[in-house]
Design an enzyme around this catalytic site. Sequence first.
Site, short mmCIF file in Angstrom:
data_model
loop_
_atom_site.label_atom_id
_atom_site.label_comp_id
_atom_site.label_asym_id
_atom_site.label_seq_id
_atom_site.Cartn_x
_atom_site.Cartn_y
_atom_site.Cartn_z
N GLY A 1 0.71 -1.38 -0.01
CA GLY A 1 0.05 0.15 0.08
C GLY A 1 0.74 1.08 -0.14
CD GLU B 1 0.60 -9.00 1.64
OE1 GLU B 1 -0.28 -8.48 1.21
OE2 GLU B 1 0.37 -10.27 2.46
N PRO B 2 4.47 -4.87 -0.52
CG PRO B 2 6.65 -3.98 -0.40
CD PRO B 2 6.06 -5.14 0.23
N GLY B 3 3.73 -3.54 -3.65
CA GLY B 3 3.83 -3.79 -4.75
C GLY B 3 4.10 -2.26 -5.69
NE ARG B 4 0.14 2.31 -5.89
CZ ARG B 4 -1.13 2.33 -6.77
NH1 ARG B 4 -1.18 2.80 -8.13
NH2 ARG B 4 -2.15 1.74 -6.32
CE1 TYR C 1 -8.83 1.17 -9.83
CE2 TYR C 1 -6.61 1.58 -11.01
CZ TYR C 1 -7.43 0.82 -10.43
OH TYR C 1 -7.18 -0.46 -10.24
CB CYS D 1 -14.79 2.91 -30.19
SG CYS D 1 -14.00 2.40 -31.72
CE1 TYR E 1 -1.68 -3.42 -8.70
CE2 TYR E 1 -0.62 -1.64 -7.86
CZ TYR E 1 -0.95 -2.54 -7.71
OH TYR E 1 -0.76 -3.32 -6.48
N1 LLP Z 1 -1.29 -7.25 -0.84
C1 LLP Z 1 -2.65 -7.32 -1.14
C2 LLP Z 1 -3.40 -8.33 -0.39
C3 LLP Z 1 -3.10 -6.46 -2.13
O1 LLP Z 1 -4.47 -6.60 -2.65
C4 LLP Z 1 -2.41 -5.47 -2.80
C5 LLP Z 1 -3.05 -4.98 -3.72
C6 LLP Z 1 -1.10 -5.39 -2.60
C7 LLP Z 1 -0.53 -6.18 -1.36
C8 LLP Z 1 0.09 -4.38 -3.24
O2 LLP Z 1 -0.52 -3.10 -2.81
P1 LLP Z 1 0.47 -1.81 -3.30
O3 LLP Z 1 1.65 -1.79 -2.51
O4 LLP Z 1 0.61 -1.95 -4.60
O5 LLP Z 1 -0.61 -0.85 -3.01
N2 LLP Z 1 -4.84 -1.42 -9.66
C9 LLP Z 1 -4.86 -0.50 -8.77
C10 LLP Z 1 -4.15 -0.85 -7.41
C11 LLP Z 1 -4.83 -2.20 -6.81
C12 LLP Z 1 -4.10 -2.69 -5.64
C13 LLP Z 1 -4.56 -3.94 -5.32
N3 LLP Z 1 -4.22 -4.74 -4.39
C14 LLP Z 1 -4.06 0.71 -9.16
O6 LLP Z 1 -3.71 0.83 -10.25
O7 LLP Z 1 -4.14 1.70 -8.33
#
Ligand code: LLP
Length: 436
Positions: free
Chosen positions: A254, A291-294, A334, A364, A392
């Site tokens: 997050g 669990e960092p993604g972004r 979004y 379109c 993403y």
């Molecule tokens: N762990 C869980 C259980 C999650 O559901 C997510 C993201 C993450 C970790 C990673 O979160 P992050 O660090 O990336 O914020 N498509 C959307 C974002 C959806 C996030 C879904 N869950 C966007 O483009 O903003």
Amino acid sequence: MTAQATDSSIHTPAGSPHFHFKDGALHAEAVSLQKLGQDLGTPLYVYSRAALATAFNAYKEAIGTRDVLVCFGMKANSNLAVLKEFARLGSGFDIVSGGELARVLAAGANPSKVVFSGVGKQVWEMRAALDAGVKCFNVESIPELKRLSAVATEMGQSAAVSLRVNPDVDAKTHPYISTGLKENKFGIAIEEAPAAYALAASLPGISVVGVDCHIGSQITEVDPYLDALDKLLKLIDELKTKGIILKHLDIGGGLGIKYDDETPLAPKVLLDKVFAQLQARGYAELQLVMEPGRSLVGNAGVMLTTVQYLKHTEARNFAIVDAAMNDLMRPALYEAWHGVLPVVPNSGANAPATTLYDVVGPVCESADWLARGRQMALNEGEIIAIESAGAYGFVMAGNYNSRTRPAEVMVDGDKYHVIRQRETFEDLIRGESCLP
Ligand code: LLP
């Protein structure tokens, strides 16, 4: 007209020093994006290997000697080359499907550093994860817990389980990416968690190891995390009185990034506060999982696209580009803001007039836009970069309007590697057949 941009509307690249202007042209590390776009065509996703490492190392440095496992939320970017980089750097992975499991295994990840999240795990996915030997299942409901118990028992195994609890805190982010509120589909309500843990502890084939939450995405404030942590620690206190002792606490992902003028939450700021709280509450020995993604990939990538037409109407000016909502869905879905940078900004006497543009694709749908209301001096045929597209971006791309998905390329110093070929028409129709 290739001089360094002087126009004040041309901002500097967001978030990562590995995307920078050199001799008037935007570069990823030492590679000119103009050249990349011309050589490989557009739309094109471009990642910087150094930027991935820099982002991961920010976590590593923040962690120091503390017991923290970073599990890259790979839904943000699941290209094998990206996964491999993180595996090499020592990362674990947060997966949400059997497909993601297959990818991390293909990338050579260590399964004992993989956590399996998601509200809808199917029997085959549970089996595959048990076979692989993942670190734990983040279980999100009682029916899932019962199913996992049955599957593990039938396989003669014990599934390590962490219950994902929903702490009911407001992550103060976009409603579509906020996941820790009562009304969300995720997790087990915190009030119901003690009973769920008691059930988990009594079920065959289940070994309770942790607690988990994920409150949302693109979070820039520390307080929502601390509120969630406080609730989780109270739960751990209560479980302890019942003889249920946990080994790890997973605070999810997050952490936000800089798209525009946000001030991102640095991993160190978050970790120092989290550990201060753990220490104060007597839980310094708990392993922390994140669990960092972004925040690991978002600003490590851009999407290049070529201006096809400049269309001036009475109401708006449109830069119609060759990328669309199917390639980068975040703006359509979004109303997300992404920076736009001409890779070789026009300036000087012969530059076209700076104009307020909406950057739109050829699909379109009126929702097919990538950026709105940007002051730019554009010519048809020039390449522009959509910033902060490493998270993403490609993973959410599709084939709407029978558009082939873009290629992905990873820059490494002065070299680049195509890490995913552009799709072809054959790819588009693969698996389709007509009636006899
Ligand atoms: N762990 C869980 C259980 C999650 O559901 C997510 C993201 C993450 C970790 C990673 O979160 P992050 O660090 O990336 O914020 N498509 C959307 C974002 C959806 C996030 C879904 N869950 C966007 O483009 O903003």
